[in-house]
Design a protein around this motif. Sequence first.
Motif, PDB file in Angstrom:
ATOM      1  N   PRO A  42       0.786  -1.237   0.000  1.00 38.54           N
ATOM      2  CA  PRO A  42       0.000   0.000   0.000  1.00 38.54           C
ATOM      3  C   PRO A  42       0.821   1.291   0.000  1.00 38.54           C
ATOM      4  O   PRO A  42       0.456   2.243  -0.684  1.00 38.54           O
ATOM      5  N   THR A  43       1.923   1.346   0.726  1.00 38.38           N
ATOM      6  CA  THR A  43       2.719   2.575   0.753  1.00 38.38           C
ATOM      7  C   THR A  43       3.376   2.784  -0.604  1.00 38.38           C
ATOM      8  O   THR A  43       3.463   3.908  -1.119  1.00 38.38           O
ATOM      9  N   ASP A  44       3.811   1.671  -1.183  1.00 37.06           N
ATOM     10  CA  ASP A  44       4.404   1.694  -2.524  1.00 37.06           C
ATOM     11  C   ASP A  44       3.391   2.229  -3.543  1.00 37.06           C
ATOM     12  O   ASP A  44       3.738   3.044  -4.408  1.00 37.06           O
ATOM     13  N   HIS A  92       6.278   8.329   4.174  1.00 37.28           N
ATOM     14  CA  HIS A  92       6.003   7.410   5.297  1.00 37.28           C
ATOM     15  C   HIS A  92       4.567   7.634   5.767  1.00 37.28           C
ATOM     16  O   HIS A  92       3.934   8.607   5.388  1.00 37.28           O
ATOM     17  N   HIS A  93       4.101   6.699   6.600  1.00 40.06           N
ATOM     18  CA  HIS A  93       2.725   6.796   7.065  1.00 40.06           C
ATOM     19  C   HIS A  93       2.669   7.031   8.570  1.00 40.06           C
ATOM     20  O   HIS A  93       3.637   7.479   9.178  1.00 40.06           O
ATOM     21  N   ILE A  94       1.548   6.711   9.149  1.00 41.71           N
ATOM     22  CA  ILE A  94       1.294   6.885  10.585  1.00 41.71           C
ATOM     23  C   ILE A  94       2.410   6.302  11.465  1.00 41.71           C
ATOM     24  O   ILE A  94       2.592   6.725  12.599  1.00 41.71           O
ATOM     25  N   ALA A 161       4.374  -0.878  11.764  1.00 37.13           N
ATOM     26  CA  ALA A 161       3.598  -0.792  10.517  1.00 37.13           C
ATOM     27  C   ALA A 161       2.145  -0.485  10.856  1.00 37.13           C
ATOM     28  O   ALA A 161       1.695  -0.707  11.989  1.00 37.13           O
ATOM     29  N   ALA A 162       1.414   0.000   9.876  1.00 39.67           N
ATOM     30  CA  ALA A 162      -0.006   0.278  10.082  1.00 39.67           C
ATOM     31  C   ALA A 162      -0.747  -1.018  10.408  1.00 39.67           C
ATOM     32  O   ALA A 162      -1.642  -1.043  11.263  1.00 39.67           O
ATOM     33  N   SER A 163      -0.355  -2.084   9.732  1.00 42.97           N
ATOM     34  CA  SER A 163      -0.999  -3.384   9.966  1.00 42.97           C
ATOM     35  C   SER A 163      -0.696  -3.897  11.378  1.00 42.97           C
ATOM     36  O   SER A 163      -1.483  -4.648  11.957  1.00 42.97           O
ATOM     37  N   HIS A 164       0.436  -3.491  11.934  1.00 39.83           N
ATOM     38  CA  HIS A 164       0.730  -3.852  13.323  1.00 39.83           C
ATOM     39  C   HIS A 164      -0.201  -3.082  14.265  1.00 39.83           C
ATOM     40  O   HIS A 164      -0.813  -3.645  15.171  1.00 39.83           O
ATOM     41  N   LYS A 184       8.021  -7.764   5.555  1.00 39.75           N
ATOM     42  CA  LYS A 184       8.629  -6.442   5.335  1.00 39.75           C
ATOM     43  C   LYS A 184       7.686  -5.519   4.572  1.00 39.75           C
ATOM     44  O   LYS A 184       8.108  -4.576   3.901  1.00 39.75           O
ATOM     45  N   GLY A 185       6.420  -5.828   4.644  1.00 39.76           N
ATOM     46  CA  GLY A 185       5.426  -5.024   3.937  1.00 39.76           C
ATOM     47  C   GLY A 185       4.208  -5.905   3.743  1.00 39.76           C
ATOM     48  O   GLY A 185       4.313  -7.147   3.762  1.00 39.76           O
ATOM     49  N   THR A 186       3.051  -5.270   3.560  1.00 42.04           N
ATOM     50  CA  THR A 186       1.853  -6.104   3.397  1.00 42.04           C
ATOM     51  C   THR A 186       1.674  -6.553   1.941  1.00 42.04           C
ATOM     52  O   THR A 186       0.769  -7.327   1.660  1.00 42.04           O
ATOM     53  N   GLY A 187       2.554  -6.094   1.035  1.00 39.75           N
ATOM     54  CA  GLY A 187       2.579  -6.665  -0.321  1.00 39.75           C
ATOM     55  C   GLY A 187       2.896  -8.158  -0.219  1.00 39.75           C
ATOM     56  O   GLY A 187       2.082  -9.020  -0.602  1.00 39.75           O
TER      57      GLY A 187
HETATM   58  N1  ASP Z   1       1.900   0.127   4.537  1.00 34.96           N
HETATM   59  C1  ASP Z   1       2.825  -0.973   4.649  1.00 34.96           C
HETATM   60  C2  ASP Z   1       3.231  -1.501   3.299  1.00 34.96           C
HETATM   61  O1  ASP Z   1       3.352  -0.726   2.388  1.00 34.96           O
HETATM   62  C3  ASP Z   1       2.413  -2.018   5.522  1.00 34.96           C
HETATM   63  C4  ASP Z   1       1.864  -1.525   6.775  1.00 34.96           C
HETATM   64  O2  ASP Z   1       2.075  -0.383   7.154  1.00 34.96           O
HETATM   65  O3  ASP Z   1       1.196  -2.315   7.405  1.00 34.96           O
HETATM   66  O4  ASP Z   1       3.479  -2.661   3.142  1.00 34.96           O
END
Ligand code: ASP
Length: 325
Positions: A42-44, A92-94, A161-164, A184-187
């Motif tokens: 998602p960040t990608d 970057h995100h939250i 991570a946001a998912s965490h 290392k990412g939700t991808g």
């Molecule tokens: N946003 C992260 C990602 O790009 C995953 C996450 O924050 O949970 O994979």
Amino acid sequence: MKSRIAAIAAAAVSMSLATSAVAQQYPTKSITMLVPFAAGGPTDTVARVVAQQMAKPLGQTVIVENKPSAGGILAPEQVKNSKPDGYTILIHHIGMSTVPALYRQLRFDPLKDFEYIGLINEVPMTIIANEKVPAKNLQEFLAYIKSNKDKVSYANAGIGAASHLCGMLFMSAIQTDLLTVPYKGTGPAMNDLLGGQVTFMCDQTTNTTSQIKSHKVKVYGVTSAQRVSSLPDVPTLQEQGLKGADVAIWHGLYAPKGTPKAALDKLVAALQETVKDESVKKRFADLGATTYPPEKATPAALQAHLKEEIEKWTPLIKKAGVYAD
Ligand code: ASP
């Protein structure tokens, strides 16, 4: 003596003219945008939309470079240590607001080591499970978790991570700790979810919308207060009686501390052009995300939001007693 002073003054003036000429020309080469998580996540996705659009007013390519790590903590450190010349920036995100409380050994300070460019967008999350999970709605899924506690696993992108964050809120709301599998990412986490190796995750709609629409995953709710217009049939967690798992993932753009103001001004202007663009707004809306207005795509708005979010999340995380190290 007098002539030496005059010579020094003349040299200083010509140096500052040269510096401002360089600043005026900025950017003269491509800019690299570091993404803290894996490609295809998602960040990608957000980064690629923003980079492509910002390139237009900047007149240079913005290269997206993934620097994935669990929790997304390596990319900010790398940006902090890069040359502050406007050619390396960070999306970057939250997580920038949760990592200070989660990591005791963090090697960057979100409030001290960066210049702020601005806010980008806000994205809700969805609770999704692999399609083999028989539950048809949230209540059935909660019952399924209860009776299969030893089999159920939760995928996330590492602590920070946001998912965490969403998983932490969800587990606390249902008062159940579950096995967590970090990626290392939700991808990559999504790939394993689709393959049936993990049971469920909470991920941003920027990554889950197409899987939900094509029925490749089960969906049990969105984390926003209102339903998301791109997923009108998906109920909110709140309307299904689950309180305490509401979260919206905001994104911002940063540069290393000391980046010249002239370069920052151009980056800010390019971000403002980007968030105003109708095709960008539509692309994000189709993925369930809300683009911030240009007034929020400013250094002051990002800095203020980051500060507020750190103040909001730090006590909650401390109370939960979660640490990464
Ligand atoms: N946003 C992260 C990602 O790009 C995953 C996450 O924050 O949970 O994979």
